[in-house]
Design an enzyme around this catalytic site. Structure first.
Site, PDB file in Angstrom:
ATOM      1  N   GLU A  82       0.813  -1.218   0.000  1.00 47.32           N
ATOM      2  CA  GLU A  82       0.000   0.000   0.000  1.00 47.32           C
ATOM      3  C   GLU A  82       0.848   1.270   0.000  1.00 47.32           C
ATOM      4  O   GLU A  82       0.340   2.360  -0.272  1.00 47.32           O
ATOM      5  CB  GLU A  82      -0.913   0.008   1.235  1.00 47.32           C
ATOM      6  CG  GLU A  82      -2.021  -1.027   1.212  1.00 47.32           C
ATOM      7  CD  GLU A  82      -3.112  -0.706   0.214  1.00 47.32           C
ATOM      8  OE1 GLU A  82      -3.077   0.390  -0.385  1.00 47.32           O
ATOM      9  OE2 GLU A  82      -4.001  -1.549   0.018  1.00 47.32           O
ATOM     10  N   GLU A 113       7.487 -21.988   7.748  1.00 47.24           N
ATOM     11  CA  GLU A 113       7.812 -21.094   8.859  1.00 47.24           C
ATOM     12  C   GLU A 113       8.810 -21.715   9.840  1.00 47.24           C
ATOM     13  O   GLU A 113       9.360 -21.029  10.693  1.00 47.24           O
ATOM     14  CB  GLU A 113       6.551 -20.678   9.612  1.00 47.24           C
ATOM     15  CG  GLU A 113       5.903 -21.774  10.426  1.00 47.24           C
ATOM     16  CD  GLU A 113       4.749 -21.242  11.265  1.00 47.24           C
ATOM     17  OE1 GLU A 113       4.842 -21.349  12.498  1.00 47.24           O
ATOM     18  OE2 GLU A 113       3.781 -20.719  10.683  1.00 47.24           O
TER      19      GLU A 113
END
Length: 274
Positions: A82, A113
């Site tokens: 953004e 992960e």
């Protein structure tokens, strides 16, 4: 692990969720969500130190990296993505990296992960250096991908921060500028995409917005460097130019087309007045 480290995994304060009405579910979820901003407020002193560190380095040409897995990784990517349209900055100023790579944005990558070496490998692809800042995002504060990435960054003298939702976690212990937002047990036990995810999103908003303002990417309260990528944003830009300069809509629209930027149009107006 101690209970303090396991806060996000503690049993929900609510029982028999499957027996609740829709109204009860929504009301109770909302009740829990209302506690999140208060938890974030308590972390403002920590957030402030991290923002100061980021702004200082970015003013000197550094970049900001987010690293995370699952929901945390996706939130980092969202915030990073953004920044260019909102503040008109290059896409490599703020970057989000997720365990498992781009595939993991939409689909979980099994055990990605758990690799404590991969985050540093991912960072190295972008030539991370001591001008930059690396922020690890992990609700639990126990994600090996994040711990390993921060540890390696520290070893190379790179500034590190984190956003976690447990106190005294391994991730926070690795971060030079830790941010701990303790939101408590989730409505659905262990579902950290809920309150923890909301807290992380709020903190990310605070970090990137504050840093960009410090970097001069906002004038007054306006996004003068936003990308004019659709009709809504062009119309907003026109209104901003009208407000700042006093010209009519037709003139402001012409300037938007000529300069392609609110900032450039306003700067040219002020230069012509001198």
């Amino acid at each position: 692990m101690t209970d303090a480290i396991n806060t996000t995994e503690k049993e929900s304060n609510y029982q028999d969720l499957d027996k609740m009405s829709v109204h009860e579910l929504l009301t109770n979820i909302n009740k829990e969500d209302k506690t999140v901003p208060d938890a974030v407020e308590k972390a403002i002193p920590q957030i402030e130190k991290l923002v100061d560190a980021i702004a200082e380095r970015m003013q000197g040409g550094g970049r900001l990296f987010y690293i995370g897995a699952g929901t945390s990784g996706r939130l980092g990517i969202l915030d990073a993505s953004e920044c260019p349209p909102t503040f008109g900055v290059p896409p490599d100023w703020v970057m989000g990296l997720i365990a498992g790579g781009d595939k993991a944005i939409r689909n979980p990558v099994e055990f990605a992960e758990d690799d404590d070496e991969q985050a540093w490998k991912d960072l190295e692809k972008h030539a991370v250096n001591t001008d930059d800042v690396v922020i690890g995002i992990a609700a639990s504060g126990t994600t090996p991908y994040v711990i390993g990435g921060l540890r390696a960054a520290n070893a190379y003298g790179i500034a590190t921060g984190c956003i976690v939702c447990n106190s005294g976690s391994a991730v926070a212990n690795e971060a030079v500028y830790p941010v701990e937002v303790i939101v408590g047990p989730e409505f659905v036990t262990g579902s950290t995409r809920m309150k923890a995810g909301t807290a992380q999103k709020l903190v990310l908003n605070m970090i990137s917005t504050s840093v960009m303002i410090r970097l001069g990417r906002v004038k007054g309260n306006k996004m003068v460097d936003m990308q004019l990528s659709n009709h809504k944003l062009v119309s907003r830009g026109v209104r901003m130019i009208m407000h700042e300069t006093g010209v009519d809509e037709e003139t402001a629209t012409a300037w938007i087309k000529e300069f392609g930027s609110v900032r450039k149009a306003v700067d040219q107006f002020h230069q012509n007045k001198r």
